[in-house]
Design an enzyme around this catalytic site. Structure first.
Site, PDB file in Angstrom:
ATOM      1  N   ASP A 128       0.911  -1.210   0.055  1.00 51.41           N
ATOM      2  CA  ASP A 128       0.048   0.104  -0.014  1.00 51.41           C
ATOM      3  C   ASP A 128       0.902   1.280   0.025  1.00 51.41           C
ATOM      4  O   ASP A 128       2.078   1.204   0.312  1.00 51.41           O
ATOM      5  CB  ASP A 128      -0.908   0.047   1.130  1.00 51.41           C
ATOM      6  CG  ASP A 128      -2.083   0.761   1.016  1.00 51.41           C
ATOM      7  OD1 ASP A 128      -2.271   1.518   0.146  1.00 51.41           O
ATOM      8  OD2 ASP A 128      -3.359   0.540   1.551  1.00 51.41           O
TER       9      ASP A 128
ATOM     10  N   GLU B 187     -10.385   6.658   4.796  1.00 51.27           N
ATOM     11  CA  GLU B 187      -9.374   6.221   5.761  1.00 51.27           C
ATOM     12  C   GLU B 187      -9.101   6.978   7.089  1.00 51.27           C
ATOM     13  O   GLU B 187     -10.217   6.964   7.728  1.00 51.27           O
ATOM     14  CB  GLU B 187      -7.860   6.475   5.113  1.00 51.27           C
ATOM     15  CG  GLU B 187      -7.983   5.947   3.695  1.00 51.27           C
ATOM     16  CD  GLU B 187      -6.480   5.742   3.084  1.00 51.27           C
ATOM     17  OE1 GLU B 187      -5.904   5.382   3.790  1.00 51.27           O
ATOM     18  OE2 GLU B 187      -6.567   6.107   1.673  1.00 51.27           O
TER      19      GLU B 187
END
Ligand code: BGC
Ligand code: BGC
Length: 871
Positions: A341, A537
């Site tokens: 990521d 997020e």
């Protein structure tokens, strides 16, 4: 009845509820009533929960292909080390030119959320395609013996959501409520067509988190709290995206492996503490489905896993060899590649964003290094030459990448030559998205048959989300956070209000956001469209110390319902939110209550069902059911997990239909609760200032006014805020963008303040400490003080000059100062409005993160007051 089992003490309030057909979507009759139901009994398609003791071998639908394997070997054998490492590198389009792609043999680019060709949010399909051609041509212009085409990845997580004009589907939590794998496959296929039309070949979707705690800011990216549904959806979604790997398909990514939805307190990028059994059978469920469907890439999770019961701490996933290589590749048989990521490698101990041999050795095949890719290539090359990373590992990684690219059919055609390229019509799938909205709605309450609405009725629409495509689409919509967008940014979308006007006749519908000053008597019914505002997020996390009461975070929604309640007209609330929240107060003020999740660009799907519009197959009814439990209390996750009773108002699978006779009596509310955690913790700044605190910059005189640091998420993130005496930037200390770096140009203050003061004396008595992380960039020559503001003309400071003087620049230190140190000389801390302030003079520059007041932290020695006092 399934439902009553879950109701716990709420059973009493709902005792009058009739059960007929209300709950089970499997009810064939209910499915028939709904025009958008597929012909088959879709719920029966859900796989059974598994009970594996170890990671199972998964049979992919893709056949073994010796010819393909021979090609992979031939290509990899022809490559130099530079070409191989280039293949393993994924850079961000803002940070790499096509010429650099050629020079460094780059294997992949991505555009992050809120990154578009030439930085233009309104870039057209031709701009995307031209950039894709440019990168492709660059990858074909290398001096490699066999040229390997580049692949471009994008977060197409609810449609091609970074692209102006594209249809955005409901976010995953709404799709979960639809309980319809066939719908998911169609959405995957439509998304693939749209992405591919722009020249992009890879979608970072689907997210397969099985989110257990709605505090998590990514809850809306998760389909369900239940593994079997996620497994069925994973299979359908990957099948839709990847299809037969033709020109209208894209490579899918199963993310984030593994346990992203299992973290304690729902903390983003946090630590999962679950058992191995749960990790495999609940959090692994989506991977079983994705691997069965032949998914070609998997993204490693930012999170970590500490299997406390077994005594195994795997650490951060991007470094967890036992899981990436052991479980996923070796045991489950995954033959695609693993991508890390965004800057995730930098979070591994001993690594930086530009160097992490551990991650590659653990099994990461492609590294997402948005910005530092050049240094990454240099470091990795050195590490291979030094023997630190075995060449065999590099060859395996590159083989996996090349295999996926061959399967995808990327060799030999320019993006613009592929079928559908540049066809703007493919960006839109409005009818499908509208159907998805209809299917995702869950009816939680419908007293006195407030719904359906009657066509031609005079309706007043209120609430901040009625005419807001930004609130409807949420995070990951044009921008990363989904903030900074107006209705004009969604030229092909329709707001919920617009849909209501179309359905009822524009002349019958009035809109007032707050209902202030409106004559309510003139209307037959009121529709209130309220809910959350966009986030993505970590920015969406609700900290354990905060309640899950929606009205605490959005008092305007409670206010508008209170205003309209006075009219004694039927009130229908449409709740636009990325997760189930505690809303008893709002339910009590509503006759009907609909969970609409984050429906995306086709707001008209809401009106279809509210008006029970006529369709080819009858009239639309609700058919969605909850895919996650709905809280009955403001702190549903507090206390021992075993003590579950009474936490949930509605169980998964709850959802009413129009024919149900249902009366919900008034629910208990908890106005007095203002925190879920014990009084021992007070979070002040955690990536953002934690409300009610805000951040300020000011000169050295506490009597002078201060300049508030903006609270708009985007502004905070991008903000290099300037003040005559201070410079403030958002930087990383622990996780992305979690810290504020402050440079002093003169004498000034940086501090957090709340409008009301609070009494910290109980915390003093509990031996609490002020704690924060600091990384010093430029050491101070003058004095540095940390202070608390205790009301008018009252500040109490502690001198940190010597402490900071001992810290090496560029390294992180956790500073912990007993509150006791602030109360020397008879002062007290009973009226603190500033729990954290830094007073310093130029030159001094440092980054601060995670500011909180905690009970003496375990394993971390507090600074004795003497060590921080001025000499
Ligand atoms: C990017 C996102 C990315 C995020 C990582 C942002 O700046 O735009 O795409 O996911 O950083 O935290
Ligand atoms: C997110 C991923 C995303 C990536 C690229 C990260 O911050 O966790 O889900 O795919 O950024 O934007």
């Amino acid at each position: 009845m399934v439902r009553t089992r879950w109701l716990g003490w709420m059973g009493a309030a709902l005792a009058t509820v009739g059960c007929a057909g209300a709950v089970l979507a499997a009810d064939a009759a209910a499915a028939e009533r709904s025009p958008s139901a597929p012909a088959s009994g879709f719920v029966q398609q859900l796989p059974e929960p598994t009970h594996y003791r170890d990671w199972p071998a998964i049979k992919s639908r893709l056949p073994a292909d010796p010819v393909l394997e021979a090609r992979v070997r031939r290509i990899v054998a022809s490559m130099t080390l530079a070409q191989k490492i280039g293949q393993m590198t994924q850079a961000e389009i803002k940070s790499i030119t096509p010429a650099e792609v050629t020079r460094f043999y780059i294997g992949s680019v991505l555009n992050g959320g809120g990154s578009w060709p030439a930085g233009n949010k309104h870039a057209g399909i031709k701009d995307w395609l031209a950039l894709s051609d440019a990168y492709y041509d660059a990858s074909m212009a290398t001096d490699a013996a066999i040229k390997v085409p580049i692949i471009w990845g994008i977060d197409a997580v609810h449609g091609d959501n970074n692209v102006f004009g594209a249809t955005m589907f409901p976010h995953n939590i709404g799709l979960g409520a639809a309980h319809d794998p066939a719908l998911i496959e169609a959405i995957g296929a439509a998304t693939a067509r749209a992405v591919r039309a722009t020249g992009v070949e890879w979608a970072f979707a689907p997210t397969l988190a099985v989110a257990q705690n709605a505090r998590w800011g990514r809850t809306y990216e998760s389909f369900s709290t239940e593994g079997p549904l996620v497994r069925a959806y994973a299979r359908a979604y990957v099948t839709g995206l990847q299809g037969d790997f033709g020109d209208h398909h894209v490579m899918a990514t199963a993310k984030h492996f593994i346990g992203d939805g299992a973290t304690r307190n729902g903390k983003d990028q946090g630590e999962a503490g679950v058992s191995r059994f749960d990790m495999i059978n609940t959090h692994g469920a989506g991977y079983f489905g994705a691997l069965e469907a032949g998914v070609q890439s998997v993204m490693a999770s930012y999170s970590s896993w500490d299997d406390v019961a077994a005594g195994v701490d795997y650490g951060k996933m991007s470094g967890a060899r036992a899981l990436l290589t052991g479980a996923l590749k070796d045991k489950m048989g995954f033959d695609g590649f693993i991508v890390s990521d965004w800057n995730a490698i930098g979070q591994l101990p001993g690594c930086s964003n530009a160097s992490c041999p551990q991650a590659i050795k653990a099994g990461i095949d492609m590294v997402m290094v948005p910005d530092d890719w050049k240094a990454f290539i240099a470091n990795t090359t050195r590490q291979v030459n030094d023997g630190e990373i075995p060449l065999a590992r590099i060859d395996d990684a590159v083989s996996r990448i090349v295999r996926a690219k061959l399967r995808m059919g990327l060799f030999g055609t320019r993006p613009s030559q592929r079928a559908g390229a540049g066809d703007a019509g493919l960006l839109q799938s409005r009818a499908l998205a509208r159907r998805a909205v209809r299917e995702s709605l869950v009816l939680l309450k419908n007293n006195h048959r407030a719904l359906p609405l009657r066509r031609g009725a005079k309706i007043l629409v209120v609430g901040k989300s009625a005419d807001s495509l930004s609130n409807q689409t949420g995070g990951w919509s044009l921008t990363w956070q989904g903030t900074g967008n107006g209705n004009a940014d969604f030229p092909n979308g329709e707001s919920i209000l617009a849909g209501l006007r179309d359905a009822d006749g524009a002349a019958n519908v009035s809109y007032s956001e707050t209902a202030q000053g409106v004559d309510l008597k003139a209307f037959d019914a009121i529709v209130a469209v309220i809910g959350e505002t966009p986030y993505a997020e970590t920015m969406g996390d609700i900290l354990p110390s905060a309640t899950m009461r929606h009205s605490d975070r959005h008092p305007e929604d409670l206010a508008v319902l209170q205003t309209v309640a006075r009219a004694h007209k039927p009130v229908v609330t449409v709740f636009v939110a990325g997760r189930p929240l505690y809303v008893n107060d709002l339910l009590n003020l509503s006759d009907a209550f609909v969970a609409a999740w984050l429906p995306g660009t086709e707001g008209a799907g809401v009106a279809d069902v509210l008006f029970a519009a006529r369709s080819a197959a009858g009239r639309y009814d609700f058919r969605g059911t909850l895919a996650a439990p709905w809280p009955a209390v403001p702190c549903p996750y507090a206390g021992a997990a075993s003590d579950k009773a009474g936490r949930w108002l509605f169980a998964p699978s709850y959802g009413l239909r129009y024919p149900d006779h249902h009366v919900m009596s008034t629910l208990p509310t908890y106005p007095a609760v203002d925190a879920c955690a014990e009084a021992s913790a007070l979070s002040v700044f955690h990536t953002l200032a934690v409300p009610p605190f805000a951040l300020y910059l000011a000169d050295g005189n506490p009597q002078h006014p201060a300049h508030e640091v903006g609270t708009d998420l985007n502004a905070v993130i991008e903000w290099p805020a300037s003040h005559p005496l201070l410079r403030l930037r958002t930087v990383q200390v622990n996780t992305q963008q979690d810290a504020k770096s402050v440079s002093w140009l003169g004498t000034g203050r940086f501090f957090a303040r709340s409008p009301q003061s609070r009494n910290l004396m109980p915390l003093v008595a509990a031996h609490a400490a002020l704690q924060f992380d600091v990384v010093i960039a430029t050491p101070a020559r003058g004095a540095v003080k940390v202070y608390m503001g205790c009301g008018e003309h009252c500040t109490r400071s502690v001198d940190l000059t010597r402490t900071f003087g001992r810290y090496a620049s560029g390294t992180r230190h956790t500073v912990s100062i007993p509150l006791q140190c602030f109360i020397r000389g008879g002062s007290d801390l009973s009226h603190v409005d500033v729990p954290f302030g830094m007073l310093a003079s130029a030159p001094f520059s440092a980054a601060f993160a995670d500011v909180k007041i905690v009970r003496a932290a375990a394993g971390r020695a507090d600074l004795p007051c003497a060590s921080v006092d001025a000499p």
